[in-house]
Motif scaffolding. Structure first.
Motif, PDB file in Angstrom:
ATOM      1  N   TYR A 214       1.934   0.392  -0.860  1.00  0.00           N
ATOM      2  CA  TYR A 214       2.838   0.952  -1.579  1.00  0.00           C
ATOM      3  C   TYR A 214       3.659  -0.183  -2.053  1.00  0.00           C
TER       4      TYR A 214
ATOM      5  N   ARG B 280       3.444  -3.184  -0.173  1.00  0.00           N
ATOM      6  CA  ARG B 280       3.887  -3.151   1.342  1.00  0.00           C
ATOM      7  C   ARG B 280       2.554  -2.244   2.043  1.00  0.00           C
TER       8      ARG B 280
ATOM      9  N   VAL C 230       0.813   0.004   4.201  1.00  0.00           N
ATOM     10  CA  VAL C 230       0.759   1.055   5.010  1.00  0.00           C
ATOM     11  C   VAL C 230      -0.228   1.439   5.731  1.00  0.00           C
TER      12      VAL C 230
ATOM     13  N   SER D 258       7.261   7.208  13.457  1.00  0.00           N
ATOM     14  CA  SER D 258       7.651   7.506  12.082  1.00  0.00           C
ATOM     15  C   SER D 258       7.364   6.377  11.218  1.00  0.00           C
ATOM     16  N   GLY D 259       6.676   6.620  10.079  1.00  0.00           N
ATOM     17  CA  GLY D 259       6.261   5.410   9.235  1.00  0.00           C
ATOM     18  C   GLY D 259       4.990   4.690   9.738  1.00  0.00           C
ATOM     19  N   SER D 260       4.343   5.181  10.451  1.00  0.00           N
ATOM     20  CA  SER D 260       2.948   4.197  10.873  1.00  0.00           C
ATOM     21  C   SER D 260       1.959   4.653  10.264  1.00  0.00           C
ATOM     22  N   GLY D 261       2.080   5.758   9.216  1.00  0.00           N
ATOM     23  CA  GLY D 261       0.979   5.705   8.175  1.00  0.00           C
ATOM     24  C   GLY D 261       0.125   7.248   8.501  1.00  0.00           C
ATOM     25  N   LYS D 262       0.763   8.025   9.350  1.00  0.00           N
ATOM     26  CA  LYS D 262      -0.077   9.232   9.725  1.00  0.00           C
ATOM     27  C   LYS D 262      -0.207  10.024   8.685  1.00  0.00           C
ATOM     28  N   SER D 263       0.916  10.457   7.871  1.00  0.00           N
ATOM     29  CA  SER D 263       0.927  11.579   6.957  1.00  0.00           C
ATOM     30  C   SER D 263       0.053  10.705   5.774  1.00  0.00           C
ATOM     31  N   THR D 264       0.267   9.657   5.492  1.00  0.00           N
ATOM     32  CA  THR D 264      -0.475   9.187   4.388  1.00  0.00           C
ATOM     33  C   THR D 264      -2.244   9.112   4.525  1.00  0.00           C
TER      34      THR D 264
HETATM   35  P1  ADP Z   1       3.992   8.818   9.109  1.00  0.00           P
HETATM   36  O1  ADP Z   1       3.538  10.144   8.368  1.00  0.00           O
HETATM   37  O2  ADP Z   1       3.556   8.232  10.119  1.00  0.00           O
HETATM   38  O3  ADP Z   1       5.768   8.785   9.181  1.00  0.00           O
HETATM   39  P2  ADP Z   1       3.794   7.841   6.110  1.00  0.00           P
HETATM   40  O4  ADP Z   1       2.389   7.984   5.830  1.00  0.00           O
HETATM   41  O5  ADP Z   1       4.733   9.193   5.957  1.00  0.00           O
HETATM   42  O6  ADP Z   1       4.006   7.662   7.961  1.00  0.00           O
HETATM   43  O7  ADP Z   1       4.386   6.792   5.574  1.00  0.00           O
HETATM   44  C1  ADP Z   1       4.085   5.322   6.084  1.00  0.00           C
HETATM   45  C2  ADP Z   1       4.727   4.532   5.293  1.00  0.00           C
HETATM   46  O8  ADP Z   1       4.396   4.515   3.702  1.00  0.00           O
HETATM   47  C3  ADP Z   1       6.411   4.634   5.344  1.00  0.00           C
HETATM   48  O9  ADP Z   1       6.971   3.373   5.058  1.00  0.00           O
HETATM   49  C4  ADP Z   1       6.727   5.357   4.073  1.00  0.00           C
HETATM   50  O10 ADP Z   1       7.892   5.120   3.448  1.00  0.00           O
HETATM   51  C5  ADP Z   1       5.642   4.632   3.196  1.00  0.00           C
HETATM   52  N1  ADP Z   1       5.389   5.691   2.076  1.00  0.00           N
HETATM   53  C6  ADP Z   1       4.987   6.909   2.285  1.00  0.00           C
HETATM   54  N2  ADP Z   1       4.443   7.313   1.063  1.00  0.00           N
HETATM   55  C7  ADP Z   1       5.039   6.668   0.045  1.00  0.00           C
HETATM   56  C8  ADP Z   1       5.047   6.885  -1.269  1.00  0.00           C
HETATM   57  N3  ADP Z   1       4.652   7.925  -2.194  1.00  0.00           N
HETATM   58  N4  ADP Z   1       5.536   5.738  -2.066  1.00  0.00           N
HETATM   59  C9  ADP Z   1       6.261   4.613  -1.322  1.00  0.00           C
HETATM   60  N5  ADP Z   1       5.954   4.382  -0.077  1.00  0.00           N
HETATM   61  C10 ADP Z   1       5.591   5.652   0.715  1.00  0.00           C
END
Ligand code: ADP
Ligand code: MG
Length: 273
Positions: free
Chosen positions: A34, A37, A39, A59-65
């Motif tokens: 993103y 950066r 992810v 948190s922030g490790s990319g799980k949701s993405t």
């Molecule tokens: P997790 O679910 O493990 O907490 P995420 O997948 O939500 O992690 O996010 C991983 C990283 O990507 C985080 O640093 C988050 O801020 C960033 N991020 C997630 N979605 C977006 C987006 N749509 N735009 C910019 N940065 C994003």
């Protein structure tokens, strides 16, 4: 009071190509940045049909993405994800991300159910209407058939008495069970859970985990992001630990949770347990 046979039937939706135990979700070298950066830094993961995989990580490790990519909600920069033999994401042949043009159709075809931390129910629709909505509107199922399926599903998650209630009249745990029933209403071949209990009061966590536990036992293929270590230990066939966009280690729960190899995993487990 879950109807096990019913859940097993849902979990064994007929038109899945992969046999039980064969690769169902295959991710290869999945990368995402993103704004420059990184992810996801190259995720390789195979989930077999019928398997319950729990993903742990800070948190922030990319799980949701990563979950969002599997469910067509997010594009891949590089790599490939296949779900039941159907490719999601980067199109090597065309040299570009896969067309978003047919996203709605692709999502409908993929039949992936997803449950989010914030239940995401429609506030103006009753529990029953929430469950009926997607099968009718997205999947073209006849309303009467969708309603009878919805009633069965709400009953299977213990909500017979609440079918006519609006979400605001339900507890968080009940709302999340409606959300699970709603995800099951499309007869999903894969269920994705993204921290489904993180927004719940502690006393309501158990009723939601219990539904998930029964679903896994019924043979549903599931990928679950959660910080509930006990659930991971009891239910997961495999635990993945992610940090900074990478899979740091993976294996059966007794290995990753009880005897982690990497210091980062140990540090994380000390924090959440
Ligand atoms: P997790 O679910 O493990 O907490 P995420 O997948 O939500 O992690 O996010 C991983 C990283 O990507 C985080 O640093 C988050 O801020 C960033 N991020 C997630 N979605 C977006 C987006 N749509 N735009 C910019 N940065 C994003
Ligand atoms: Mg997340």
């Amino acid at each position: 009071q879950l109807d096990e046979a019913w859940l097993a039937r849902i979990a064994a939706a007929a038109d899945v190509e992969a046999p039980i135990g064969e690769p169902f979700v295959v991710a290869r070298n999945v990368q995402k940045a993103y704004g420059g950066r990184e992810v996801l830094a190259g995720i390789d993961l195979t989930v077999n049909r019928g398997e319950c995989v729990v993903i742990l990580g800070p948190s922030g490790s990319g799980k949701s993405t990563f979950l969002r990519m599997i469910n067509h909600l997010e594009g891949l920069d590089w790599g490939e994800i296949r779900v039941d033999g159907h490719t999601v994401g980067y199109d090597y042949a065309a040299g570009r991300p896969r067309a978003v043009r047919n996203l709605a159709a692709a999502k409908a075809a993929a039949r992936i159910g997803m449950v989010f931390q914030s239940f995401n129910l429609f506030g103006h629709l009753t529990a029953l209407e929430n469950v009926v909505e997607a099968p009718v509107r997205v999947h073209g199922i006849a309303p009467a058939e969708a309603e009878s399926l919805a009633r069965e599903l709400l009953s299977s998650v213990g909500l017979d008495a609440h079918t006519e209630h609006l979400p605001h009249r339900l507890s968080g745990g009940q709302q999340q069970r409606v959300a699970i029933a709603r995800a099951l209403a499309i007869k999903p071949r894969l269920m994705l859970f993204d921290e489904p209990t993180s927004a719940l009061d502690p006393e309501l966590v158990g009723e939601v985990l219990n539904v998930m536990r029964r679903l896994a036992a019924a043979g549903m293929t599931m990928i679950v992001v959660t910080h509930e270590i006990r659930f991971a230990r009891d239910v997961a066939d495999r635990v993945i630990f992610m940090d900074e966009g990478r899979i740091i280690e993976q294996g059966p729960p007794e290995q990753v949770i009880d005897a982690p190899v990497h210091e980062r995993t140990r540090r994380f487990l000390r924090m959440v347990e």
